[in-house]
Design a protein around this motif. Structure first.
Motif, mmCIF file in Angstrom:
data_model
loop_
_atom_site.group_PDB
_atom_site.id
_atom_site.type_symbol
_atom_site.label_atom_id
_atom_site.label_comp_id
_atom_site.label_asym_id
_atom_site.label_seq_id
_atom_site.Cartn_x
_atom_site.Cartn_y
_atom_site.Cartn_z
ATOM 1 N N PHE A 95 -6.358 -35.970 23.248
ATOM 2 C CA PHE A 95 -5.575 -35.003 24.021
ATOM 3 C C PHE A 95 -6.050 -34.837 25.467
ATOM 4 O O PHE A 95 -5.631 -33.914 26.152
ATOM 5 N N THR A 96 -6.906 -35.714 25.931
ATOM 6 C CA THR A 96 -7.426 -35.595 27.295
ATOM 7 C C THR A 96 -6.610 -36.445 28.257
ATOM 8 O O THR A 96 -6.339 -37.612 27.983
ATOM 9 N N GLY A 97 -6.241 -35.847 29.398
ATOM 10 C CA GLY A 97 -5.621 -36.606 30.464
ATOM 11 C C GLY A 97 -4.117 -36.622 30.482
ATOM 12 O O GLY A 97 -3.526 -37.428 31.198
ATOM 13 N N ASP A 98 -3.439 -35.735 29.720
ATOM 14 C CA ASP A 98 -1.982 -35.681 29.781
ATOM 15 C C ASP A 98 -1.510 -34.234 29.643
ATOM 16 O O ASP A 98 -2.303 -33.322 29.436
ATOM 17 N N ARG A 99 -0.200 -34.033 29.767
ATOM 18 C CA ARG A 99 0.351 -32.671 29.760
ATOM 19 C C ARG A 99 0.161 -31.968 28.415
ATOM 20 O O ARG A 99 -0.027 -30.761 28.369
ATOM 21 N N ALA A 106 -5.949 -25.428 27.442
ATOM 22 C CA ALA A 106 -5.823 -24.114 28.084
ATOM 23 C C ALA A 106 -5.769 -23.020 27.019
ATOM 24 O O ALA A 106 -6.395 -21.953 27.172
ATOM 25 N N ALA A 107 -5.052 -23.281 25.925
ATOM 26 C CA ALA A 107 -4.973 -22.297 24.842
ATOM 27 C C ALA A 107 -6.325 -22.136 24.153
ATOM 28 O O ALA A 107 -6.744 -21.005 23.854
ATOM 29 N N LEU A 108 -7.003 -23.247 23.891
ATOM 30 C CA LEU A 108 -8.323 -23.156 23.249
ATOM 31 C C LEU A 108 -9.293 -22.353 24.120
ATOM 32 O O LEU A 108 -10.111 -21.592 23.601
ATOM 33 N N HIS A 109 -9.195 -22.514 25.430
ATOM 34 C CA HIS A 109 -10.052 -21.744 26.326
ATOM 35 C C HIS A 109 -9.700 -20.260 26.278
ATOM 36 O O HIS A 109 -10.602 -19.402 26.251
ATOM 37 N N ARG A 110 -8.425 -19.951 26.253
ATOM 38 C CA ARG A 110 -8.008 -18.543 26.229
ATOM 39 C C ARG A 110 -8.533 -17.812 25.003
ATOM 40 O O ARG A 110 -8.849 -16.621 25.074
ATOM 41 N N VAL A 111 -8.634 -18.501 23.867
ATOM 42 C CA VAL A 111 -9.065 -17.831 22.639
ATOM 43 C C VAL A 111 -10.549 -18.042 22.351
ATOM 44 O O VAL A 111 -11.032 -17.686 21.282
ATOM 45 N N GLY A 112 -11.273 -18.642 23.288
ATOM 46 C CA GLY A 112 -12.723 -18.758 23.143
ATOM 47 C C GLY A 112 -13.206 -19.956 22.373
ATOM 48 O O GLY A 112 -14.370 -19.995 21.957
ATOM 49 N N MET A 113 -12.370 -20.962 22.208
ATOM 50 C CA MET A 113 -12.767 -22.146 21.451
ATOM 51 C C MET A 113 -13.149 -23.327 22.341
ATOM 52 O O MET A 113 -13.574 -24.362 21.831
ATOM 53 N N SER A 115 -14.922 -24.531 26.325
ATOM 54 C CA SER A 115 -15.741 -24.065 27.448
ATOM 55 C C SER A 115 -14.981 -24.024 28.759
ATOM 56 O O SER A 115 -15.404 -23.361 29.700
ATOM 57 N N GLN A 116 -13.861 -24.745 28.841
ATOM 58 C CA GLN A 116 -13.058 -24.760 30.055
ATOM 59 C C GLN A 116 -11.612 -24.988 29.691
ATOM 60 O O GLN A 116 -11.294 -25.392 28.572
ATOM 61 N N ALA A 117 -10.725 -24.733 30.642
ATOM 62 C CA ALA A 117 -9.291 -24.745 30.359
ATOM 63 C C ALA A 117 -8.645 -26.099 30.589
ATOM 64 O O ALA A 117 -7.464 -26.271 30.295
ATOM 65 N N THR A 118 -9.378 -27.064 31.121
ATOM 66 C CA THR A 118 -8.813 -28.372 31.413
ATOM 67 C C THR A 118 -9.659 -29.473 30.777
ATOM 68 O O THR A 118 -10.845 -29.286 30.522
ATOM 69 N N SER A 119 -9.014 -30.610 30.561
ATOM 70 C CA SER A 119 -9.699 -31.786 30.010
ATOM 71 C C SER A 119 -9.118 -33.011 30.695
ATOM 72 O O SER A 119 -8.013 -33.440 30.380
ATOM 73 N N THR A 120 -9.850 -33.539 31.656
ATOM 74 C CA THR A 120 -9.343 -34.623 32.480
ATOM 75 C C THR A 120 -10.010 -35.968 32.231
ATOM 76 O O THR A 120 -9.452 -37.009 32.542
ATOM 77 N N ASP A 124 -16.095 -34.801 31.552
ATOM 78 C CA ASP A 124 -15.818 -33.654 32.419
ATOM 79 C C ASP A 124 -16.569 -32.385 32.016
ATOM 80 O O ASP A 124 -16.370 -31.326 32.611
ATOM 81 N N GLY A 125 -17.422 -32.465 31.017
ATOM 82 C CA GLY A 125 -18.235 -31.322 30.620
ATOM 83 C C GLY A 125 -17.617 -30.405 29.588
ATOM 84 O O GLY A 125 -18.247 -29.423 29.175
#
Length: 264
Positions: A95-99, A106-113, A115-120, A124-125
């Motif tokens: 799931f990295t690098g596309d829409r 972004a959803a996983l970040h919002r619910v605390g799952m 560490s960041q909202a993007t995956s490029t 990327d950490g």
């Protein structure tokens, strides 16, 4: 391409044997990423890498099967469909690098799952908390449509990953992943009802193992494809609600804390 080694899985029987022999997730990833058992998928993933869209020209593509990604001790697994030709087939991480990945992480970040909202990119950490992302098919298929034979051939990779992770909750993105996971679980001794539970957004089914006291809850969610997210069929709020339900299920299982140690 390098000459094919004898230990490269090149048939359905090879895949089954290699997956069964993997003693941990690292070994499973190492075996999976060498797989060449589906000639059509091998040709497509490599052709996609050889002729990328202009925005990705000059990038080195992964162009191999994509292993699962995330917490090796995750109590939640997210099951998709297959890598995208210019997403995970390019970056080497699910799931990295596309829409679709943009929407999911972004959803996983919002619910605390997460560490960041993007995956490029694979470096990327990004880290995932108590969640692992995987798929029933590990190579990018033409038109996002693996054949039934390709699905069956690839099945042992998912089956072994589920065995090694032993999750309590599976968030399943779309009907294809739902049916694939139910097939895997039935083969592993889970009591899957007949007729099988139908996929729906918000569907919830708790399965029991026939030989162990284990329970596994399946939560259905529309796939995070652009076809769903751009049309509003799947909204951020809808995805967040499914992920929060996964946390609620964990809280109800012997008082387990939610992913990331966050309050529900």
């Amino acid at each position: 391409m390098n000459a094919r080694r004898r230990d490269v899985p090149s048939s359905p029987a090879d895949v089954e044997a290699a997956a069964a022999a993997a003693g941990d997730l690292t070994a499973l990833a190492a075996a999976c990423t060498t797989c060449r058992a589906c000639p059509r998928l091998v040709a497509w993933r490599e052709a996609s890498a050889a002729d990328p869209p202009a925005r990705y020209r000059g990038q080195t593509y992964w162009a191999r099967p994509v292993p699962g990604f995330g917490d090796p001790h995750a109590r939640v697994v997210i099951v998709g469909l297959a890598p995208a030709a210019h997403g995970a087939n390019r970056t080497g991480r699910m799931f990295t690098g596309d829409r679709s990945g943009d929407f999911l992480f972004a959803a996983l970040h919002r619910v605390g799952m997460a560490s960041q909202a993007t995956s490029t990119a694979a470096d990327d950490g990004l880290t995932l908390h108590d969640v692992r992302v995987t798929a029933p098919v590990r190579c990018a298929p033409p038109a996002n449509a693996p054949t039934p034979a390709e699905r069956r051939t690839c099945g042992p990779w998912l089956a072994r990953e589920v065995e090694l992770v032993a999750p309590r909750v599976a968030v399943v993105l779309g009907g294809f992943g739902w049916q694939a996971l139910l097939t895997t679980l039935a083969e592993q001794g889970w009591a899957v009802p007949r007729p099988r539970p139908a996929f729906a957004h918000g569907a919830e089914v708790t399965l029991r193992h026939t030989a162990r006291p284990d329970a596994l809850t399946l939560l259905g969610c529309y796939h995070v494809s652009q076809q769903n997210t751009f049309t509003g069929r799947l909204t951020p709020a809808m995805l967040d609600a499914v992920l929060r339900r996964a946390r609620e299920v964990l809280l109800g299982a012997e008082g387990c804390p939610p992913p990331g140690g966050l309050a529900p």
